[in-house]
Scaffold this motif. Structure first.
Motif, mmCIF file in Angstrom:
data_model
loop_
_atom_site.group_PDB
_atom_site.id
_atom_site.type_symbol
_atom_site.label_atom_id
_atom_site.label_comp_id
_atom_site.label_asym_id
_atom_site.label_seq_id
_atom_site.Cartn_x
_atom_site.Cartn_y
_atom_site.Cartn_z
ATOM 1 N N ILE A 43 0.835 -1.206 0.000
ATOM 2 C CA ILE A 43 0.000 0.000 0.000
ATOM 3 C C ILE A 43 0.868 1.252 0.000
ATOM 4 O O ILE A 43 0.565 2.243 -0.676
ATOM 5 C CB ILE A 43 -0.959 -0.005 1.211
ATOM 6 C CG1 ILE A 43 -2.063 -1.051 0.995
ATOM 7 C CG2 ILE A 43 -1.582 1.374 1.432
ATOM 8 C CD1 ILE A 43 -2.981 -1.227 2.186
ATOM 9 N N TYR A 70 -3.414 -9.559 -4.511
ATOM 10 C CA TYR A 70 -2.757 -8.361 -3.986
ATOM 11 C C TYR A 70 -3.013 -7.112 -4.825
ATOM 12 O O TYR A 70 -3.410 -6.075 -4.297
ATOM 13 C CB TYR A 70 -1.238 -8.585 -3.880
ATOM 14 C CG TYR A 70 -0.844 -9.635 -2.881
ATOM 15 C CD1 TYR A 70 -0.741 -9.331 -1.525
ATOM 16 C CD2 TYR A 70 -0.578 -10.943 -3.279
ATOM 17 C CE1 TYR A 70 -0.366 -10.288 -0.598
ATOM 18 C CE2 TYR A 70 -0.214 -11.919 -2.357
ATOM 19 C CZ TYR A 70 -0.109 -11.583 -1.023
ATOM 20 O OH TYR A 70 0.239 -12.537 -0.110
ATOM 21 N N GLN A 95 -5.069 -6.436 -7.762
ATOM 22 C CA GLN A 95 -6.431 -6.046 -8.138
ATOM 23 C C GLN A 95 -7.238 -5.474 -6.970
ATOM 24 O O GLN A 95 -7.951 -4.473 -7.144
ATOM 25 C CB GLN A 95 -7.178 -7.225 -8.777
ATOM 26 C CG GLN A 95 -6.657 -7.628 -10.151
ATOM 27 C CD GLN A 95 -6.898 -6.553 -11.204
ATOM 28 O OE1 GLN A 95 -7.665 -5.602 -10.997
ATOM 29 N NE2 GLN A 95 -6.232 -6.689 -12.333
ATOM 30 N N PRO A 96 -7.175 -6.060 -5.759
ATOM 31 C CA PRO A 96 -7.902 -5.455 -4.640
ATOM 32 C C PRO A 96 -7.455 -4.028 -4.336
ATOM 33 O O PRO A 96 -8.291 -3.183 -3.982
ATOM 34 C CB PRO A 96 -7.589 -6.401 -3.469
ATOM 35 C CG PRO A 96 -7.333 -7.718 -4.115
ATOM 36 C CD PRO A 96 -6.630 -7.387 -5.386
ATOM 37 N N MET A 97 -6.156 -3.730 -4.470
ATOM 38 C CA MET A 97 -5.679 -2.366 -4.239
ATOM 39 C C MET A 97 -6.207 -1.413 -5.309
ATOM 40 O O MET A 97 -6.636 -0.295 -5.009
ATOM 41 C CB MET A 97 -4.151 -2.331 -4.214
ATOM 42 C CG MET A 97 -3.550 -2.883 -2.940
ATOM 43 S SD MET A 97 -1.787 -2.485 -2.777
ATOM 44 C CE MET A 97 -1.098 -3.396 -4.145
ATOM 45 N N ALA A 112 -8.919 -1.816 -7.034
ATOM 46 C CA ALA A 112 -10.360 -1.673 -6.825
ATOM 47 C C ALA A 112 -10.680 -0.664 -5.730
ATOM 48 O O ALA A 112 -11.722 -0.010 -5.758
ATOM 49 C CB ALA A 112 -10.967 -3.031 -6.478
ATOM 50 N N LYS A 113 -9.776 -0.519 -4.759
ATOM 51 C CA LYS A 113 -9.981 0.445 -3.673
ATOM 52 C C LYS A 113 -9.460 1.840 -4.004
ATOM 53 O O LYS A 113 -9.461 2.730 -3.160
ATOM 54 C CB LYS A 113 -9.314 -0.072 -2.397
ATOM 55 C CG LYS A 113 -10.056 -1.237 -1.759
ATOM 56 C CD LYS A 113 -9.412 -1.640 -0.447
ATOM 57 C CE LYS A 113 -10.207 -2.738 0.238
ATOM 58 N NZ LYS A 113 -11.538 -2.286 0.680
ATOM 59 N N GLY A 114 -8.996 2.027 -5.240
ATOM 60 C CA GLY A 114 -8.590 3.354 -5.679
ATOM 61 C C GLY A 114 -7.119 3.671 -5.533
ATOM 62 O O GLY A 114 -6.695 4.802 -5.790
ATOM 63 N N PHE A 115 -6.308 2.706 -5.100
ATOM 64 C CA PHE A 115 -4.865 2.942 -5.002
ATOM 65 C C PHE A 115 -4.268 2.969 -6.408
ATOM 66 O O PHE A 115 -4.463 2.035 -7.189
ATOM 67 C CB PHE A 115 -4.189 1.850 -4.176
ATOM 68 C CG PHE A 115 -4.524 1.903 -2.713
ATOM 69 C CD1 PHE A 115 -3.944 2.850 -1.887
ATOM 70 C CD2 PHE A 115 -5.425 1.007 -2.155
ATOM 71 C CE1 PHE A 115 -4.247 2.903 -0.527
ATOM 72 C CE2 PHE A 115 -5.739 1.039 -0.815
ATOM 73 C CZ PHE A 115 -5.150 2.002 0.005
ATOM 74 N N LYS A 116 -3.537 4.028 -6.712
ATOM 75 C CA LYS A 116 -2.900 4.148 -8.015
ATOM 76 C C LYS A 116 -1.453 3.692 -7.913
ATOM 77 O O LYS A 116 -0.646 4.311 -7.227
ATOM 78 C CB LYS A 116 -2.981 5.599 -8.513
ATOM 79 C CG LYS A 116 -4.410 6.059 -8.773
ATOM 80 C CD LYS A 116 -4.456 7.478 -9.299
ATOM 81 C CE LYS A 116 -5.894 7.910 -9.572
ATOM 82 N NZ LYS A 116 -5.979 9.302 -10.072
#
Length: 222
Positions: free
Chosen positions: A148, A174, A176-178, A180-184
């Motif tokens: 993250i 690891y 795709q979930p990041m 999907a939560k908006g992490f670039k």
């Protein structure tokens, strides 16, 4: 106090060990420090391994390190930081004295302490880049926090017949979930120890696992 700008770059291979990730991480730290003419911090999290990246940079890993701080065993970040005798512009935080089975940390505490570890080490060393070497069998709380925090994630694979399956697992659990939560993130994929002339694995991995990044092939050679 003004907080310097810096970039966090992590090297990750999921649960697959032996990909050459630590060698790439330590040499990338050296290359970045020379190219940017800036200090670089390398955080070696290989607590259950040989601490390869620390050793390459000339640091004895048998001392307090990153995981001791995250676990709450040590509270002073300054005593964890060692300057590389080989490349003085690279500072190293070794893994620490604990092993995975000795860790007892909740995710929120791990996140707060890991964030402070990064920020304090950057300010202490006046660095522009933090390189994180993530081992295969790391505590999930630390692994997730490292990813993250990272702006650039280098997924390191070796030339095995199942490397595309490893890439898919890393992407599914690891990356795709990041996203999907908006992490670039910039996700690079590195195919290490590739065999020239055999491009089947290369073509498999090129599809779908790179996000805003590049694909690199490091071939075997005599």
């Amino acid at each position: 106090m003004l907080k310097p700008r810096f970039v966090v770059v992590s090297f990750f291979s999921g649960l697959k060990g032996g990909t050459g990730k630590s060698t790439l991480a330590s040499n990338t730290a050296i290359a970045l420090s020379q190219a940017l003419k800036s200090n670089v911090v390398l955080i070696d999290l290989g607590l259950d391994s040989t601490a390869t990246s620390s050793r390459i940079l000339g640091i004895n890993p048998d001392k307090y390190g990153a995981v001791d701080y995250v676990n709450g065993t040590v509270d002073n970040v300054d005593q964890l930081i060692s300057r590389s005798p080989i490349i003085p512009s690279v500072y190293v935080i070794p893994p620490g004295t604990l092993r995975t089975w000795q860790l007892s940390i909740d995710p929120e505490t791990a996140q707060a302490r890991f964030n402070n570890l990064i920020n304090h080490s950057v300010m202490k060393t006046i660095s522009q880049v933090v390189v994180i070497d993530l081992p295969a069998h790391m505590d999930q709380a630390i692994t997730i926090n490292s990813l993250i925090q990272s702006s650039i994630i280098n997924v390191v694979l070796d030339y095995a017949t199942y490397s595309d399956s490893v890439a898919q697992e890393i992407d599914e659990y690891y990356i795709q979930p990041m996203i999907a939560k908006g992490f670039k993130k910039i996700i690079n994929v590195i195919l290490n120890k590739a065999i020239p002339g055999l491009d089947l694995m290369e073509s498999k991995i090129r599809g779908g696992f790179i996000h805003n990044g590049e694909f690199f092939v490091l071939p075997m050679s005599p």
